[in-house]
Motif scaffolding. Structure first.
Motif, PDB file in Angstrom:
ATOM      1  N   TRP A 134     -12.758   2.501  16.074  1.00  0.00           N
ATOM      2  CA  TRP A 134     -12.216   1.226  15.621  1.00  0.00           C
ATOM      3  C   TRP A 134     -12.660   0.047  16.487  1.00  0.00           C
ATOM      4  O   TRP A 134     -12.481  -1.115  16.103  1.00  0.00           O
ATOM      5  N   ASP A 135     -13.251   0.350  17.659  1.00  0.00           N
ATOM      6  CA  ASP A 135     -13.776  -0.745  18.490  1.00  0.00           C
ATOM      7  C   ASP A 135     -14.905  -1.491  17.790  1.00  0.00           C
ATOM      8  O   ASP A 135     -15.193  -2.641  18.116  1.00  0.00           O
ATOM      9  N   ALA A 136     -15.567  -0.843  16.829  1.00  0.00           N
ATOM     10  CA  ALA A 136     -16.688  -1.466  16.118  1.00  0.00           C
ATOM     11  C   ALA A 136     -16.230  -2.437  15.040  1.00  0.00           C
ATOM     12  O   ALA A 136     -17.054  -3.177  14.493  1.00  0.00           O
ATOM     13  N   ALA A 137     -14.940  -2.448  14.744  1.00  0.00           N
ATOM     14  CA  ALA A 137     -14.430  -3.271  13.631  1.00  0.00           C
ATOM     15  C   ALA A 137     -13.692  -4.483  14.174  1.00  0.00           C
ATOM     16  O   ALA A 137     -12.760  -4.340  14.976  1.00  0.00           O
ATOM     17  N   PRO A 138     -14.061  -5.684  13.751  1.00  0.00           N
ATOM     18  CA  PRO A 138     -13.335  -6.874  14.199  1.00  0.00           C
ATOM     19  C   PRO A 138     -11.983  -6.995  13.507  1.00  0.00           C
ATOM     20  O   PRO A 138     -11.825  -6.600  12.348  1.00  0.00           O
ATOM     21  N   TRP A 139     -11.015  -7.558  14.208  1.00  0.00           N
ATOM     22  CA  TRP A 139      -9.738  -7.852  13.588  1.00  0.00           C
ATOM     23  C   TRP A 139      -9.866  -9.048  12.656  1.00  0.00           C
ATOM     24  O   TRP A 139     -10.645  -9.972  12.903  1.00  0.00           O
ATOM     25  N   SER A 140      -9.103  -9.034  11.616  1.00  0.00           N
ATOM     26  CA  SER A 140      -9.019 -10.189  10.722  1.00  0.00           C
ATOM     27  C   SER A 140      -8.202 -11.292  11.378  1.00  0.00           C
ATOM     28  O   SER A 140      -7.565 -11.098  12.425  1.00  0.00           O
ATOM     29  N   ASP A 141      -8.198 -12.458  10.745  1.00  0.00           N
ATOM     30  CA  ASP A 141      -7.243 -13.492  11.118  1.00  0.00           C
ATOM     31  C   ASP A 141      -5.824 -12.965  10.892  1.00  0.00           C
ATOM     32  O   ASP A 141      -5.600 -12.075  10.065  1.00  0.00           O
ATOM     33  N   ALA A 142      -4.879 -13.541  11.617  1.00  0.00           N
ATOM     34  CA  ALA A 142      -3.479 -13.206  11.368  1.00  0.00           C
ATOM     35  C   ALA A 142      -3.091 -13.631   9.956  1.00  0.00           C
ATOM     36  O   ALA A 142      -3.561 -14.655   9.441  1.00  0.00           O
ATOM     37  N   PHE A 143      -2.249 -12.834   9.310  1.00  0.00           N
ATOM     38  CA  PHE A 143      -1.807 -13.132   7.955  1.00  0.00           C
ATOM     39  C   PHE A 143      -0.995 -14.428   7.937  1.00  0.00           C
ATOM     40  O   PHE A 143      -0.396 -14.830   8.936  1.00  0.00           O
ATOM     41  N   VAL A 144      -0.977 -15.063   6.766  1.00  0.00           N
ATOM     42  CA  VAL A 144      -0.245 -16.309   6.549  1.00  0.00           C
ATOM     43  C   VAL A 144       0.710 -16.122   5.381  1.00  0.00           C
ATOM     44  O   VAL A 144       0.696 -15.095   4.704  1.00  0.00           O
ATOM     45  N   ASP A 145       1.534 -17.120   5.132  1.00  0.00           N
ATOM     46  CA  ASP A 145       2.416 -17.056   3.967  1.00  0.00           C
ATOM     47  C   ASP A 145       1.584 -17.044   2.691  1.00  0.00           C
ATOM     48  O   ASP A 145       0.520 -17.666   2.615  1.00  0.00           O
ATOM     49  N   ILE A 146       2.072 -16.353   1.680  1.00  0.00           N
ATOM     50  CA  ILE A 146       1.338 -16.220   0.425  1.00  0.00           C
ATOM     51  C   ILE A 146       1.024 -17.570  -0.208  1.00  0.00           C
ATOM     52  O   ILE A 146       0.004 -17.731  -0.883  1.00  0.00           O
ATOM     53  N   GLU A 147       1.869 -18.574   0.008  1.00  0.00           N
ATOM     54  CA  GLU A 147       1.638 -19.898  -0.570  1.00  0.00           C
ATOM     55  C   GLU A 147       0.718 -20.761   0.289  1.00  0.00           C
ATOM     56  O   GLU A 147       0.352 -21.860  -0.122  1.00  0.00           O
ATOM     57  N   GLY A 148       0.354 -20.282   1.472  1.00  0.00           N
ATOM     58  CA  GLY A 148      -0.570 -21.024   2.312  1.00  0.00           C
ATOM     59  C   GLY A 148       0.121 -21.948   3.298  1.00  0.00           C
ATOM     60  O   GLY A 148       1.273 -21.725   3.702  1.00  0.00           O
ATOM     61  N   ASP A 149      -0.573 -23.015   3.669  1.00  0.00           N
ATOM     62  CA  ASP A 149      -0.115 -23.903   4.733  1.00  0.00           C
ATOM     63  C   ASP A 149       1.150 -24.683   4.394  1.00  0.00           C
ATOM     64  O   ASP A 149       1.781 -25.250   5.287  1.00  0.00           O
ATOM     65  N   LYS A 150       1.523 -24.740   3.119  1.00  0.00           N
ATOM     66  CA  LYS A 150       2.736 -25.493   2.774  1.00  0.00           C
ATOM     67  C   LYS A 150       4.010 -24.751   3.162  1.00  0.00           C
ATOM     68  O   LYS A 150       5.104 -25.302   3.051  1.00  0.00           O
TER      69      LYS A 150
END
Length: 329
Positions: free
Chosen positions: A31-47
């Motif tokens: 798993w060291d070869a795989a980058p982490w994704s961005d942290a999850f956000v709310d389903i509706e986005g920045d609002k």
């Protein structure tokens, strides 16, 4: 006028450097070869406010399967459902949505909780378009594992969270797209991930959901609305055979056409809801798109076509139906 939707997130998925053991432990060297994704956000986005606990995922692949790992921070890990194909999101859960050919129809969904209870289902098309969930569908060769970093169902102490590993074989994806084996370098699929979290309180030494409060939906690629079943807004999974960390995600060159067609699709839905029929292109109010559209309507449906004027002959034509089926020809 419906606004354009920005190009969704993309993730470069590298080949696994060796066998991947499905045990829920993400400290394994592969798993060291795989980058982490961005942290999850709310389903509706920045609002909406940022999630209070971090969720992230990573992926690998080989000739046999797609591998998915996830890490969910949680101070009090709990789960109750033990029956396969139960409605898992009634517990806190992790969900995967996968549409290999990106046509919005015939896609798979997998949910699992901290007890490693799973629910796999096939969607003929999105619920908003009259789609049905086929609960009898089983992912061939699926393997999942969960590791709880703490104590399950004991709110007296503080946990770190839980981690997940999933092995989704290519042979378990044959109902979703027309392919016979592993993807090729550079191939792109549509994918998204969701975490359902509930507000809880302790009662009798056990965690229970606070009544009359809706769930929280935290996702990798925001949907803009509380609806995971809008595949056109899922992220992109790009397969790579390059050395891990060296490849770059390439935005989908078809995205402007895809987004334009979905803008027209939603405009048609709104028009039909108000007038009981589908509109001609000139009646949709999308002046910036009208000269590139062809709309064919019947009493029961419509199909919208988009001509890619920028392409060299033979020019590509894209189309979407009133039930969101997207095609390129």
């Amino acid at each position: 006028m419906l606004a354009t939707w920005p190009h969704p997130k993309g993730y470069v998925c590298y080949r696994a450097p060796g066998p991947v053991t499905i045990d829920g432990d993400l400290k394994a060297a592969e798993w060291d070869a795989a980058p982490w994704s961005d942290a999850f956000v709310d389903i509706e986005g920045d609002k909406r406010p940022k999630p209070r606990y971090r969720t992230r995922m990573k992926m690998l692949w080989d000739d046999e399967a797609l591998y998915i790992a996830a890490e969910l921070e949680e101070p009090h890990v709990w789960a109750t459902l033990k029956e396969h194909d139960a409605v898992i999101f009634q517990d806190p859960d992790f969900e995967v949505f996968l549409d290999p050919d990106g046509d919005n129809h015939t896609y798979g969904e997998l949910e699992l909780n901290a007890l490693n209870t799973t629910w796999d289902l096939l969607l003929t098309k999105p619920y908003k378009d009259g789609g049905r969930a086929l609960n009898g569908w089983e992912i061939i060769g699926l393997k999942t594992a969960v590791k709880v970093n703490g104590t399950l169902n004991d709110p007296r102490d503080t946990d770190t969270g839980w981690t997940i590993e999933i092995r989704w074989p290519w042979k378990g994806l044959r109902e979703l797209a027309t392919f016979t084996g592993a993807p090729r370098d550079g191939d792109q699929w549509r994918i998204n991930f969701s975490r359902v979290e509930w507000d809880v309180q302790v009662n009798g030494g056990q965690s229970e959901k606070v009544k009359n409060r809706p769930e929280h939906n935290w996702v990798w690629a925001p949907q803009g609305v509380i609806d995971m079943h809008r595949p056109e807004r899922w992220g992109y999974l790009q397969f790579s055979t390059a050395k891990p960390g060296t490849a770059t995600f390439k935005p989908d060159s078809d995205w402007p056409a895809r987004d334009a067609l979905h803008r027209v699709y939603y405009a048609q839905r709104a028009f039909h809801k108000k007038h009981g029929k589908f509109a001609a292109a000139a009646d949709l109010g999308l002046k910036d798109l009208a000269d590139r559209l062809e709309v064919e309507t019947t009493r029961s449906g419509c199909e919208i076509s988009w001509l890619d004027r920028g392409a060299q002959p033979p020019k590509r034509r894209y189309s979407i139906t009133d039930d969101a089926h997207l095609r390129t020809r």
